[in-house]
Design an enzyme around this catalytic site. Structure first.
Site, PDB file in Angstrom:
ATOM      1  N   TYR A   1      -7.240  40.916  36.728  1.00 50.43           N
ATOM      2  CA  TYR A   1      -7.246  40.051  35.530  1.00 50.43           C
ATOM      3  C   TYR A   1      -7.423  38.596  35.946  1.00 50.43           C
ATOM      4  O   TYR A   1      -8.268  37.879  35.404  1.00 50.43           O
ATOM      5  CB  TYR A   1      -5.945  40.242  34.763  1.00 50.43           C
TER       6      TYR A   1
ATOM      7  N   LYS B   1     -10.411  35.813  35.180  1.00 49.71           N
ATOM      8  CA  LYS B   1     -10.175  34.535  34.494  1.00 49.71           C
ATOM      9  C   LYS B   1     -10.597  33.345  35.356  1.00 49.71           C
ATOM     10  O   LYS B   1     -11.070  32.337  34.853  1.00 49.71           O
ATOM     11  CB  LYS B   1      -8.698  34.440  34.104  1.00 49.71           C
TER      12      LYS B   1
ATOM     13  N   ILE C   1       1.880  32.898  25.394  1.00 51.35           N
ATOM     14  CA  ILE C   1       1.585  33.018  23.962  1.00 51.35           C
ATOM     15  C   ILE C   1       1.933  34.446  23.528  1.00 51.35           C
ATOM     16  O   ILE C   1       1.485  35.420  24.150  1.00 51.35           O
ATOM     17  CB  ILE C   1       0.091  32.715  23.673  1.00 51.35           C
TER      18      ILE C   1
ATOM     19  N   THR D   1       1.489  37.591  22.036  1.00 54.49           N
ATOM     20  CA  THR D   1       0.420  38.434  21.483  1.00 54.49           C
ATOM     21  C   THR D   1       0.591  39.851  22.043  1.00 54.49           C
ATOM     22  O   THR D   1       1.322  40.052  23.027  1.00 54.49           O
ATOM     23  CB  THR D   1      -0.976  37.929  21.923  1.00 54.49           C
ATOM     24  N   PRO D   2      -0.117  40.833  21.490  1.00 55.50           N
ATOM     25  CA  PRO D   2      -0.059  42.180  22.064  1.00 55.50           C
ATOM     26  C   PRO D   2      -0.442  42.211  23.540  1.00 55.50           C
ATOM     27  O   PRO D   2       0.160  42.952  24.329  1.00 55.50           O
ATOM     28  CB  PRO D   2      -1.058  42.964  21.208  1.00 55.50           C
TER      29      PRO D   2
HETATM   30  N1  LIG Z   1      -1.426  35.614  25.346  1.00 54.57           N
HETATM   31  C1  LIG Z   1      -1.450  34.808  26.398  1.00 54.57           C
HETATM   32  O1  LIG Z   1      -0.397  34.246  26.818  1.00 54.57           O
HETATM   33  C2  LIG Z   1      -2.753  34.537  27.121  1.00 54.57           C
HETATM   34  C3  LIG Z   1      -2.699  33.770  28.298  1.00 54.57           C
HETATM   35  C4  LIG Z   1      -3.868  33.493  28.973  1.00 54.57           C
HETATM   36  C5  LIG Z   1      -5.090  33.957  28.491  1.00 54.57           C
HETATM   37  N2  LIG Z   1      -5.120  34.703  27.366  1.00 54.57           N
HETATM   38  C6  LIG Z   1      -6.446  35.174  26.924  1.00 54.57           C
HETATM   39  O2  LIG Z   1      -6.648  34.910  25.552  1.00 54.57           O
HETATM   40  C7  LIG Z   1      -7.551  35.880  25.020  1.00 54.57           C
HETATM   41  C8  LIG Z   1      -6.930  36.478  23.755  1.00 54.57           C
HETATM   42  O3  LIG Z   1      -5.795  37.221  24.161  1.00 54.57           O
HETATM   43  P1  LIG Z   1      -4.529  37.520  23.230  1.00 54.57           P
HETATM   44  O4  LIG Z   1      -3.345  37.186  24.037  1.00 54.57           O
HETATM   45  O5  LIG Z   1      -4.730  36.922  21.888  1.00 54.57           O
HETATM   46  O6  LIG Z   1      -4.614  39.123  23.209  1.00 54.57           O
HETATM   47  P2  LIG Z   1      -4.746  40.207  22.027  1.00 54.57           P
HETATM   48  O7  LIG Z   1      -4.542  41.526  22.684  1.00 54.57           O
HETATM   49  O8  LIG Z   1      -3.865  39.839  20.888  1.00 54.57           O
HETATM   50  O9  LIG Z   1      -6.264  40.066  21.560  1.00 54.57           O
HETATM   51  C9  LIG Z   1      -7.349  40.488  22.346  1.00 54.57           C
HETATM   52  C10 LIG Z   1      -8.354  41.172  21.427  1.00 54.57           C
HETATM   53  O10 LIG Z   1      -9.548  41.431  22.183  1.00 54.57           O
HETATM   54  C11 LIG Z   1     -10.060  42.664  21.703  1.00 54.57           C
HETATM   55  N3  LIG Z   1     -10.988  43.224  22.702  1.00 54.57           N
HETATM   56  C12 LIG Z   1     -10.697  43.661  23.948  1.00 54.57           C
HETATM   57  N4  LIG Z   1     -11.809  44.112  24.551  1.00 54.57           N
HETATM   58  C13 LIG Z   1     -12.821  43.964  23.658  1.00 54.57           C
HETATM   59  C14 LIG Z   1     -14.213  44.238  23.699  1.00 54.57           C
HETATM   60  N5  LIG Z   1     -14.803  44.768  24.785  1.00 54.57           N
HETATM   61  N6  LIG Z   1     -14.962  43.965  22.597  1.00 54.57           N
HETATM   62  C15 LIG Z   1     -14.386  43.429  21.494  1.00 54.57           C
HETATM   63  N7  LIG Z   1     -13.075  43.143  21.402  1.00 54.57           N
HETATM   64  C16 LIG Z   1     -12.302  43.399  22.476  1.00 54.57           C
HETATM   65  C17 LIG Z   1      -8.824  43.529  21.464  1.00 54.57           C
HETATM   66  O11 LIG Z   1      -9.097  44.624  20.619  1.00 54.57           O
HETATM   67  C18 LIG Z   1      -7.866  42.515  20.858  1.00 54.57           C
HETATM   68  O12 LIG Z   1      -7.944  42.517  19.444  1.00 54.57           O
HETATM   69  C19 LIG Z   1      -7.774  36.925  26.123  1.00 54.57           C
HETATM   70  O13 LIG Z   1      -9.003  36.681  26.754  1.00 54.57           O
HETATM   71  C20 LIG Z   1      -6.628  36.673  27.072  1.00 54.57           C
HETATM   72  O14 LIG Z   1      -6.926  37.058  28.387  1.00 54.57           O
HETATM   73  C21 LIG Z   1      -3.979  35.013  26.671  1.00 54.57           C
END
Ligand SMILES: NC(=O)c1ccc[n+]([C@@H]2O[C@H](COP(=O)([O-])OP(=O)(O)OC[C@H]3O[C@@H](n4cnc5c(N)ncnc54)[C@H](O)[C@@H]3O)[C@@H](O)[C@H]2O)c1
Length: 248
Positions: free
Chosen positions: A151, A155, A184, A186-187
Site C-alpha cells: 500500500y 502511495k 481519517i 473511513t471503511p
Molecule cells: N482514511 C485515511 O485515513 C486515508 C489515509 C491516507 C490515504 N487515504 C486514501 O484516500 C482514498 C480514499 O480512501 P477512504 O479512506 O475514503 O476509503 P473508503 O474505503 O471509504 O473509500 C474507497 C472507495 O474506493 C472504492 N474503490 C476501490 N477500488 C476501486 C476500483 N478499482 N474502482 C472503483 N472504485 C474503487 C471502494 O469501493 C470505496 O468506495 C484512498 O485512495 C486511500 O488510500 C485514506
C-alpha cells in the site's frame, strides 16, 4: 453543511471512489459548491444512496483500462471535464517476508494503476478546459506504514506520479496535486484496525495516529475542494499532508 460559496458553478467533475469515505465527502462538497459531479465506484449499493440525492453515478472498476476509458469518454460527451479527483483505493496488510509478488503488486495495480488510467484518459479534456487533478497520496507516501508495504509503495508512487505530471503539464494549463491524509475515519482506515495480519506489532502504529483521533472525511474533502478550485490556482505538484500534525 457550511456555505462555502459556489466555487464550482458551471464546472463538471469526476470523483473516483465516490461512494465512500473521502471520495463521497468530496462528491458532496463539490456538488454543494455548484459542480455537476460524476461519482464512480465499484460499490453499486453505496452509489445508489448518492443517486437518490441527485448525483450522477457510474459503477465500475477504474483499475480496468477499458472501463476507465469509457467512464471518461461518456462523461466528456456531456460537456467539459474541469476536475478529476482520484480517490479510489484499496489496502491490505502483510509481512513483507511472507508476501507473494501478486499480493504486493495488488495495491500498486489498483491504486497507482487506476490513478494513471484516469489521468491519461482525462488529460486531453482537462487541457481543453484548463482543469486540474487531485490524487490520493497518503502519509505513507513519505513516511511509510509498517505491515502495509505494498500500500505504502503504491502511495509513494502516486506522489511521484503526481509531481511528474505537474511538471509535464505545467506549461499546458493543467494543475496536478495530491492530498496525503492520515487518521481519517473511513471503511478503509477501519479495515486496517480490524484486518491487520497476525503477528503485526501494533505499537508501531501509535506514532502514526493523530492524538485527537480519527477525523471526518470532510476534513479531506474540504482540502480537495480548495486544491481543485480557483483558491488553489497557484498550487501545483503539491502533496498536501492533512494528518493533524502527527508527521510534522
Ligand atoms: N482514511 C485515511 O485515513 C486515508 C489515509 C491516507 C490515504 N487515504 C486514501 O484516500 C482514498 C480514499 O480512501 P477512504 O479512506 O475514503 O476509503 P473508503 O474505503 O471509504 O473509500 C474507497 C472507495 O474506493 C472504492 N474503490 C476501490 N477500488 C476501486 C476500483 N478499482 N474502482 C472503483 N472504485 C474503487 C471502494 O469501493 C470505496 O468506495 C484512498 O485512495 C486511500 O488510500 C485514506
Amino acid at each position: 453543511m457550511t456555505d462555502h460559496g459556489q466555487r464550482f458553478a458551471g464546472k463538471r467533475a469526476i470523483v473516483t471512489g465516490g461512494a465512500s469515505g473521502i471520495g463521497r465527502a468530496t462528491v458532496l462538497r463539490l456538488a454543494a459548491e455548484g459542480a455537476e459531479v460524476l461519482a464512480v465506484d465499484m460499490n453499486a449499493d453505496a452509489l445508489d444512496a448518492l443517486a437518490a440525492d441527485g448525483i450522477a453515478t457510474r459503477t465500475g472498476s477504474v483499475a480496468d483500462e477499458a472501463t476507465a476509458r469509457a467512464i471518461v469518454g461518456d462523461w466528456a460527451a456531456g460537456g467539459a471535464i474541469d476536475v478529476l479527483v482520484n480517490m479510489a483505493g484499496v489496502i491490505r496488510s502483510g509481512h513483507v517476508a511472507e508476501t507473494s509478488l501478486d499480493d504486493f503488486l495488488w495495491c500498486v495495480h489498483v491504486n497507482l494503476g487506476s490513478t494513471f488510467l484516469m489521468c491519461r484518459e482525462a488529460l486531453p479534456h482537462l487541457e481543453r478546459s484548463g482543469g486540474n487533478i487531485v490524487n490520493a497520496a497518503s502519509t505513507s507516501s513519505q513516511f511509510g506504514h509498517p505491515f502495509l508495504a505494498g500500500y505504502a509503495a503504491s502511495k509513494g508512487a502516486i506522489a511521484a506520479f503526481t509531481q511528474s505530471l505537474a511538471w509535464e503539464y505545467m506549461k499546458r494549463g493543467v494543475r496536478v496535486n495530491a492530498v496525503a491524509p492520515g487518521s481519517i475515519g473511513t471503511p478503509l482506515a477501519q479495515s486496517v484496525q480490524t484486518g491487520m495480519v497476525a503477528g503485526a506489532d501494533w505499537d508501531l502504529y501509535t506514532h502514526m495516529q493523530a492524538p485527537n483521533g480519527f477525523q471526518e472525511p470532510d476534513a479531506i474533502g474540504g482540502v480537495i475542494a480548495m486544491l481543485a478550485s480557483r483558491d488553489g490556482a497557484h498550487m501545483n505538484g503539491a502533496i498536501v499532508r492533512v494528518d493533524g500534525g502527527v508527521h510534522a
